[in-house]
Write a protein that holds these residues in place. Structure first.
Motif, PDB file in Angstrom:
ATOM      1  N   ASN A 279      12.623  91.555  -7.850  1.00 27.50           N
ATOM      2  CA  ASN A 279      12.856  92.994  -7.664  1.00 27.50           C
ATOM      3  C   ASN A 279      12.791  93.409  -6.195  1.00 27.50           C
ATOM      4  OD1 ASN A 279       9.998  92.350  -8.594  1.00 27.50           O
ATOM      5  ND2 ASN A 279       9.679  94.313  -7.601  1.00 27.50           N
TER       6      ASN A 279
ATOM      7  N   ILE B 181      12.225  88.261  -0.896  1.00 27.12           N
ATOM      8  CA  ILE B 181      13.062  87.058  -0.822  1.00 27.12           C
ATOM      9  C   ILE B 181      13.807  86.824  -2.138  1.00 27.12           C
ATOM     10  CG2 ILE B 181      12.976  84.539  -0.501  1.00 27.12           C
ATOM     11  CD1 ILE B 181      10.550  85.044   1.402  1.00 27.12           C
TER      12      ILE B 181
ATOM     13  N   ARG C 274       8.304  91.254 -13.083  1.00 26.73           N
ATOM     14  CA  ARG C 274       7.205  91.497 -14.031  1.00 26.73           C
ATOM     15  C   ARG C 274       7.202  92.951 -14.493  1.00 26.73           C
ATOM     16  NH1 ARG C 274       1.693  91.142 -10.344  1.00 26.73           N
ATOM     17  NH2 ARG C 274       2.573  92.000  -8.439  1.00 26.73           N
TER      18      ARG C 274
ATOM     19  N   ASP D  52       7.141  88.084 -16.476  1.00 28.89           N
ATOM     20  CA  ASP D  52       5.888  88.008 -15.723  1.00 28.89           C
ATOM     21  C   ASP D  52       5.402  86.570 -15.830  1.00 28.89           C
ATOM     22  OD1 ASP D  52       3.258  87.975 -14.876  1.00 28.89           O
ATOM     23  OD2 ASP D  52       2.738  89.886 -15.803  1.00 28.89           O
TER      24      ASP D  52
ATOM     25  N   ASN E  68      10.407  81.886  -7.528  1.00 30.72           N
ATOM     26  CA  ASN E  68      10.129  82.612  -6.285  1.00 30.72           C
ATOM     27  C   ASN E  68       8.865  83.475  -6.361  1.00 30.72           C
ATOM     28  OD1 ASN E  68      10.970  84.220  -3.714  1.00 30.72           O
ATOM     29  ND2 ASN E  68      10.822  85.772  -5.330  1.00 30.72           N
TER      30      ASN E  68
ATOM     31  N   TYR F 110      -4.268  80.942  -1.195  1.00 29.38           N
ATOM     32  CA  TYR F 110      -2.801  80.941  -1.161  1.00 29.38           C
ATOM     33  C   TYR F 110      -2.281  79.628  -0.570  1.00 29.38           C
ATOM     34  CZ  TYR F 110       1.941  82.136   0.348  1.00 29.38           C
ATOM     35  OH  TYR F 110       3.307  82.121   0.562  1.00 29.38           O
TER      36      TYR F 110
ATOM     37  N   ILE G  18       8.741  85.471   6.897  1.00 32.77           N
ATOM     38  CA  ILE G  18       9.742  86.529   6.763  1.00 32.77           C
ATOM     39  C   ILE G  18       9.077  87.906   6.603  1.00 32.77           C
ATOM     40  CG2 ILE G  18      11.702  87.324   5.353  1.00 32.77           C
ATOM     41  CD1 ILE G  18      12.211  84.565   6.641  1.00 32.77           C
TER      42      ILE G  18
ATOM     43  N   THR H 230       8.436  90.684   4.840  1.00 37.18           N
ATOM     44  CA  THR H 230       8.478  91.264   3.483  1.00 37.18           C
ATOM     45  C   THR H 230       7.106  91.879   3.270  1.00 37.18           C
ATOM     46  OG1 THR H 230       7.581  89.251   2.499  1.00 37.18           O
ATOM     47  CG2 THR H 230       9.993  89.417   2.591  1.00 37.18           C
TER      48      THR H 230
HETATM   49  P1  NAP Z   1       7.136  89.951  -1.862  1.00 36.00           P
HETATM   50  O1  NAP Z   1       8.098  90.781  -1.109  1.00 36.00           O
HETATM   51  O2  NAP Z   1       5.708  90.380  -1.980  1.00 36.00           O
HETATM   52  O3  NAP Z   1       7.737  89.682  -3.312  1.00 36.00           O
HETATM   53  C1  NAP Z   1       7.006  88.932  -4.241  1.00 36.00           C
HETATM   54  C2  NAP Z   1       7.687  89.094  -5.580  1.00 36.00           C
HETATM   55  O4  NAP Z   1       6.939  88.329  -6.555  1.00 36.00           O
HETATM   56  C3  NAP Z   1       7.689  90.547  -6.062  1.00 36.00           C
HETATM   57  O5  NAP Z   1       8.900  90.803  -6.737  1.00 36.00           O
HETATM   58  C4  NAP Z   1       6.520  90.566  -7.044  1.00 36.00           C
HETATM   59  O6  NAP Z   1       6.628  91.583  -8.038  1.00 36.00           O
HETATM   60  C5  NAP Z   1       6.706  89.200  -7.649  1.00 36.00           C
HETATM   61  N1  NAP Z   1       5.576  88.798  -8.471  1.00 36.00           N
HETATM   62  C6  NAP Z   1       4.267  88.771  -8.175  1.00 36.00           C
HETATM   63  N2  NAP Z   1       3.557  88.365  -9.243  1.00 36.00           N
HETATM   64  C7  NAP Z   1       4.449  88.115 -10.232  1.00 36.00           C
HETATM   65  C8  NAP Z   1       4.345  87.683 -11.567  1.00 36.00           C
HETATM   66  N3  NAP Z   1       3.160  87.420 -12.133  1.00 36.00           N
HETATM   67  N4  NAP Z   1       5.481  87.529 -12.296  1.00 36.00           N
HETATM   68  C9  NAP Z   1       6.690  87.791 -11.753  1.00 36.00           C
HETATM   69  N5  NAP Z   1       6.853  88.247 -10.503  1.00 36.00           N
HETATM   70  C10 NAP Z   1       5.733  88.397  -9.751  1.00 36.00           C
HETATM   71  O7  NAP Z   1       7.045  88.465  -1.256  1.00 36.00           O
HETATM   72  P2  NAP Z   1       8.175  87.527  -0.611  1.00 36.00           P
HETATM   73  O8  NAP Z   1       7.850  87.399   0.823  1.00 36.00           O
HETATM   74  O9  NAP Z   1       9.505  87.944  -1.047  1.00 36.00           O
HETATM   75  O10 NAP Z   1       7.762  86.138  -1.284  1.00 36.00           O
HETATM   76  C11 NAP Z   1       8.560  85.458  -2.213  1.00 36.00           C
HETATM   77  C12 NAP Z   1       8.100  84.003  -2.256  1.00 36.00           C
HETATM   78  O11 NAP Z   1       8.234  83.430  -0.950  1.00 36.00           O
HETATM   79  C13 NAP Z   1       6.641  83.819  -2.624  1.00 36.00           C
HETATM   80  O12 NAP Z   1       6.505  82.707  -3.490  1.00 36.00           O
HETATM   81  C14 NAP Z   1       5.971  83.538  -1.301  1.00 36.00           C
HETATM   82  O13 NAP Z   1       4.789  82.783  -1.446  1.00 36.00           O
HETATM   83  C15 NAP Z   1       7.052  82.775  -0.590  1.00 36.00           C
HETATM   84  N6  NAP Z   1       6.910  82.779   0.862  1.00 36.00           N
HETATM   85  C16 NAP Z   1       7.053  83.921   1.576  1.00 36.00           C
HETATM   86  C17 NAP Z   1       6.908  83.891   2.962  1.00 36.00           C
HETATM   87  C18 NAP Z   1       7.069  85.120   3.817  1.00 36.00           C
HETATM   88  O14 NAP Z   1       6.817  85.031   5.024  1.00 36.00           O
HETATM   89  N7  NAP Z   1       7.477  86.253   3.263  1.00 36.00           N
HETATM   90  C19 NAP Z   1       6.589  82.684   3.615  1.00 36.00           C
HETATM   91  C20 NAP Z   1       6.461  81.524   2.851  1.00 36.00           C
HETATM   92  C21 NAP Z   1       6.619  81.585   1.483  1.00 36.00           C
HETATM   93  P3  NAP Z   1       5.992  93.065  -7.808  1.00 36.00           P
HETATM   94  O15 NAP Z   1       6.972  93.832  -6.973  1.00 36.00           O
HETATM   95  O16 NAP Z   1       5.885  93.566  -9.204  1.00 36.00           O
HETATM   96  O17 NAP Z   1       4.670  92.876  -7.129  1.00 36.00           O
END
Ligand code: NAP
Length: 287
Positions: free
Chosen positions: A13, A16, A38, A67, A94, A206, A239, A241
């Motif tokens: 939603n 990334i 979720r 979820d 993701n 984490y 990134i 986010t």
């Molecule tokens: P984000 O903007 O916080 O998005 C995380 C997403 O995961 C949101 O849609 C969130 O939903 C969802 N989520 C959390 N718990 C969930 C659950 N139980 N079931 C289904 N969805 C769930 O984070 P992002 O930066 O895009 O991260 C995406 C992935 O990239 C993650 O696995 C993160 O560890 C990885 N990553 C990110 C970075 C970075 O710098 N951003 C670096 C390395 C790895 P809600 O909106 O409902 O909370």
């Protein structure tokens, strides 16, 4: 909806996951893409935004609540696949949680700041590791014969953050599924008491959650896959986010480079590289 080339992206939603959905819609493979979230309302808002931008993708963009921390929600989604006789060509795991207060950037690196309370520890492990595995394994019967699984991991999961004992456990090619879960259980129990560093784990839950994702991708998942199915772990980059924070150097358009590199691998290369981990540029890297 046609049955060919269904892609499923979790936690899509925003951030990334949302960007990956958009790229899969634009991809020449013409995936039918499932944006999942979720929270239904947040998911439907994301759907509305994408459809406003790309009305032409109305028949290729679909929504399902998912979820990954809830067995009931996973079962509902899998039942939908069963009822509609769908197979999945691409699963992008993701969804992820991170609490920024665990660490702080320091001279181009990160340092551990403080322990999390047990409820936050549990939420991270349940979402980032156990839920990812539960969804993956329940979805395997519906994975296409040449299906791909991409686990969005992180640089944070690389083993050099961890003590020597942990490095040895999580890089042991003899690691069994049972051995993996025994390690995870022991880590989780120690982490509730904030005693996991004594076992050799880095302080951040984490970071270690992603180390477990990498070990699962490397040693456990390949043994569960059929002949032409493949699985990978990728770092998307640091990134900007909600999770990555405002100080992150990477923009959202940098975040899907590694995922698309894996999507674009030929079957031959996929089979050669299955189980491996890739950096934000899509380059093969050691865990
Ligand atoms: P984000 O903007 O916080 O998005 C995380 C997403 O995961 C949101 O849609 C969130 O939903 C969802 N989520 C959390 N718990 C969930 C659950 N139980 N079931 C289904 N969805 C769930 O984070 P992002 O930066 O895009 O991260 C995406 C992935 O990239 C993650 O696995 C993160 O560890 C990885 N990553 C990110 C970075 C970075 O710098 N951003 C670096 C390395 C790895 P809600 O909106 O409902 O909370």
């Amino acid at each position: 909806m046609e049955n060919t080339n269904i892609a499923v992206v979790t936690g899509a939603n925003k951030g990334i996951g949302y960007a990956i959905v958009e790229q899969l819609l634009l991809h020449p493979t013409k995936y039918s893409v499932f944006l999942t979230s979720r929270d239904t309302q947040r998911g439907e808002e994301a759907m509305a935004n994408l459809l406003k931008k790309y009305p032409e993708f109305k028949n290729r963009l679909h929504y399902h609540q998912l979820d990954v921390s809830s067995s009931k929600s996973i079962d509902n989604f899998v039942q939908w696949l069963e009822d509609n006789q769908k197979t999945v060509s691409l699963l992008v795991n993701n969804a992820g949680i991170f609490y920024q207060r665990e660490i702080r950037p320091n001279n181009g690196n990160f340092e551990f700041v403080d322990f999390l309370p047990p409820e936050d520890t549990k939420r991270i492990i349940q979402t980032n590791v156990r839920g990812l595995i539960e969804l993956t394994e329940k979805l395997l019967p519906y994975l296409a014969d040449d299906g791909k699984i991409i686990n969005i991991s992180s640089l944070a999961g690389e083993l050099w953050w961890q003590g020597e004992a942990v490095q040895n456990w999580l890089s042991d090619s003899r690691l069994t599924r049972q051995g993996f879960f025994d390690l995870l259980d022991t880590f989780e129990q120690a982490a509730y008491k904030q005693q996991h560093p004594a076992l050799g784990y880095f302080g951040s839950i984490y970071f270690t959650s992603k180390a477990f994702v990498n070990a699962y991708t490397r040693f456990i998942l390949p043994r569960l896959l059929k002949k032409n199915q493949t699985g990978f772990a990728v770092h998307p980059g640091w990134i900007q986010t909600d999770l990555g924070g405002k100080e992150a150097p990477g923009k959202i358009d940098d975040s899907y480079v590694s995922t698309l590199a894996i999507v674009n691998l030929s079957l031959e290369d996929s089979l050669k590289l299955s189980g491996r981990y890739f950096d934000e540029f899509g380059k093969l890297k050691d865990f």
